[in-house]
Design an enzyme around this catalytic site. Structure first.
Site, short mmCIF file in Angstrom:
data_model
loop_
_atom_site.label_atom_id
_atom_site.label_comp_id
_atom_site.label_asym_id
_atom_site.label_seq_id
_atom_site.Cartn_x
_atom_site.Cartn_y
_atom_site.Cartn_z
N PRO A 7 0.85 -1.20 0.00
CA PRO A 7 0.00 0.00 0.00
C PRO A 7 0.88 1.25 0.00
O PRO A 7 1.25 1.78 1.06
CB PRO A 7 -0.81 -0.14 1.30
CG PRO A 7 0.07 -0.94 2.20
CD PRO A 7 0.89 -1.85 1.32
N ASP A 40 6.02 2.62 1.78
CA ASP A 40 5.09 1.57 2.17
C ASP A 40 4.40 2.02 3.46
O ASP A 40 5.05 2.16 4.51
CB ASP A 40 5.86 0.26 2.39
CG ASP A 40 4.95 -0.93 2.66
OD1 ASP A 40 3.78 -0.72 3.03
OD2 ASP A 40 5.43 -2.07 2.52
N HIS A 41 3.08 2.22 3.36
CA HIS A 41 2.36 2.75 4.52
C HIS A 41 2.29 1.75 5.67
O HIS A 41 1.89 2.10 6.79
CB HIS A 41 0.94 3.15 4.11
CG HIS A 41 0.44 4.38 4.81
ND1 HIS A 41 0.60 4.60 6.16
CD2 HIS A 41 -0.22 5.47 4.34
CE1 HIS A 41 0.07 5.76 6.50
NE2 HIS A 41 -0.44 6.32 5.41
N ARG A 42 2.69 0.51 5.44
CA ARG A 42 2.69 -0.48 6.52
C ARG A 42 3.85 -0.28 7.48
O ARG A 42 3.77 -0.66 8.66
CB ARG A 42 2.76 -1.89 5.93
CG ARG A 42 1.56 -2.28 5.09
CD ARG A 42 1.78 -3.64 4.44
NE ARG A 42 2.92 -3.63 3.53
CZ ARG A 42 3.34 -4.69 2.84
NH1 ARG A 42 2.72 -5.86 2.98
NH2 ARG A 42 4.38 -4.59 2.03
N CYS A 96 5.38 2.70 8.20
CA CYS A 96 5.34 3.97 8.92
C CYS A 96 4.11 4.76 8.49
O CYS A 96 3.44 4.41 7.51
CB CYS A 96 6.60 4.79 8.69
SG CYS A 96 6.77 5.40 7.00
#
Length: 521
Positions: A317, A491-493, A495
């Site tokens: 994501p 990658d929003h996972r 941070c």
């Protein structure tokens, strides 16, 4: 394929990183060549690099398994080598190549027990000769099988050139119709492959008389080219080359791969066609008549790029943020460094890499990857810096390992060496994997911004656009400055926006005020 007694098959080895296949780029040897141990025999392209493959055996090449452009799986035969003391003569080598390529018995040599009930092979027709051109039986050959029409495999023969009772290869009879002892002829000697029935159709300029002897065909009859290798036939068909128009340089006038390559490279002469088809009906539609789709196989590095980018989009994501920065101070700093030490210049890319390393030290969350199987985030101890590089083979990301340990000058030299080797295709596969953060300078393409795809399984990528003159407010006054746009895709996972924004702002501040970089290194 089962190797002949005394021969050895060299299998395509695993070229690293678990690669399962490789595409043949260019053979460095040909059938009949003598090779030594560790001599490079073929250049192949894996999903990661172009590699020269050495052969562990010495001897004579009797078969090449695969043509240029063909993909070979790891563990399958690549080349067959025979010992020099047991090396076959050139004609036996050609027979081995024919078996390897098509599985058929070499044209003109027969099987030793050809039956009369076997179906004859129809001849290949060539371009019609110019009107009035003489046809000589001395230059004519026949390409039928041993049990069908006559065939000549060595030097061209004319009618009556083989005396009655002269030796011939095992199975067939001599051209005069007299039977010859099986196996009494030297292998590869020019002879007709068998008795020719009276009234059989003329092939390649040789016809049969009532008594079974070969006679010249009537002038103007078609002649078949001397082609042994099925690879040559296939490549000629792909390039639209008429083999009958080529002059072979092999034994007895055999057309070799080199002859075909020369014909492909040469300007194509206008060939006279024997028949002109009717003009097609007028095309009605949006596309011009004759236009067709271009099909490009998704193989090699192109397939790896497609798979990796698709996986990145599917699993990560990603979010992209960007900011415009005044790079005037960075350019001035670079100019000052290079003026002081012109023998060891530092590039803008090296300075940007140094800034990224400073930012990753402050924000290590971005120097990480997500372990989906273990349901965890792994932050890397060292920064293995990837540099996106466009090459003739496609987009690759070579890696400078433990970049945080290098000085700025060492980093500049490492980046220059790595990108040059990547464009030359000489980097080993291990240098193209294992990155933890990527720097992408897409400004070289003349664009300002981008939303790049993260190099899976990394967690972030910094992109830099072109540096151009733009109006900029400095101390309340309008001025012309060197401005660029930098973007961070993350990658929003691993941070949230606060960490990503903090990293990008740190990079932007160091670009605008390089003195801040000194305080953090």
């Amino acid at each position: 394929m089962t190797a002949a007694i005394g021969t050895r098959d060299f299998l395509l080895p695993d070229l690293g990183e678990g690669l399962s296949e490789a595409e043949i780029v260019e053979w460095r040897v040909a059938v009949g060549d003598v090779v030594t141990v560790d001599q490079t025999v073929v250049e192949v392209e894996t999903a990661k690099a172009v590699v020269d493959v050495p052969c562990p055996y010495a001897g004579r090449v009797v078969a090449l398994h695969g043509a240029a452009g063909e993909v070979r799986p790891v563990g399958q035969p690549l080349i067959t080598i025979a010992p020099l003391d047991d090396a076959p003569d050139p004609h036996a080598t050609y027979r081995e190549e024919e078996r390897a390529g098509s599985g058929n018995v070499l044209i003109g040599y027969g099987t030793g027990h050809g039956g009369s009930g076997r179906r004859r092979r129809r001849p290949r027709l060539a371009l019609a000769p110019e009107p009035g051109a003489p046809a000589s039986a001395d230059a004519a050959v026949v390409t039928g099988s041993a049990s069908g029409p006559a065939a000549v495999t060595g030097s061209p023969v004319s009618a009556g050139s083989v005396p009655a009772g002269s030796p011939a290869p095992a199975g067939p009879a001599a051209a005069s119709g007299s039977p010859a002892p099986a196996g009494s002829a030297p292998e590869g000697s020019p002879a007709l492959a068998g008795p020719v029935p009276a009234g059989s159709p003329a092939l390649g300029g040789v016809s049969a008389s009532a008594d079974g002897t070969a006679e010249p065909a009537p002038a103007g009859g078609p002649s078949a080219p001397l082609v042994i290798s099925p690879i040559v036939r296939r490549l000629a068909k792909e390039h639209g080359i008429d083999l009958a128009s080529l002059r072979g340089t092999g034994p007895g006038g055999v057309i070799r791969r080199a002859d075909l390559d020369a014909a492909v490279a040469a300007p194509a002469p206008a060939a006279r066609l024997t028949a002109v088809p009717d003009a097609p009906a007028a095309h009605v539609g949006l596309a011009p008549a004759g236009d067709g789709d271009t099909v490009i196989p998704l193989t090699g590095i192109r397939k790896v790029i497609a798979d990796k980018l698709s996986r990145s989009r599917r699993e990560i994501p990603e979010v992209t943020i960007w900011v415009d920065v005044d790079a005037t101070g960075l350019l001035e700093t670079r100019a000052a460094i290079n003026a002081a030490t012109p023998d060891a210049p530092v590039s803008i890319l090296a300075l940007l890499a140094r800034i990224c390393l400073s930012g990753l030290r402050r924000y290590p969350q971005l120097n990480a990857h997500v372990d989906t199987e273990g349901q965890r985030i792994v932050q890397s101890a060292g920064v293995h810096l990837g540099i996106a590089a466009q090459t003739e083979r496609g987009l690759v990301v070579p890696v400078v390992r433990d970049a945080q340990r290098l000085t700025t000058r060492e980093l500049a030299a490492a980046l220059a060496e790595t990108t040059a080797a990547a464009r030359a295709g000489t980097l080993p596969p291990a240098r193209l994997t294992g990155g933890t953060f990527t720097l992408n300078n897409y400004g070289v393409f003349g664009v300002d911004g981008s939303t790049p795809i993260i190099n899976h399984p990394e967690a972030a990528l910094l992109g830099v656009g072109r540096i151009v003159d733009k109006p900029w407010v400095v101390d309340g006054q309008l001025a012309v400055r060197k401005v660029t746009q930098i973007s961070l895709t993350f990658d929003h996972r691993v941070c949230d926006g606060g960490v990503a924004g903090g990293f990008l702002r740190h990079v932007a501040d160091c670009v605008e005020q390089p003195a801040l970089l000194v305080a953090n290194v």
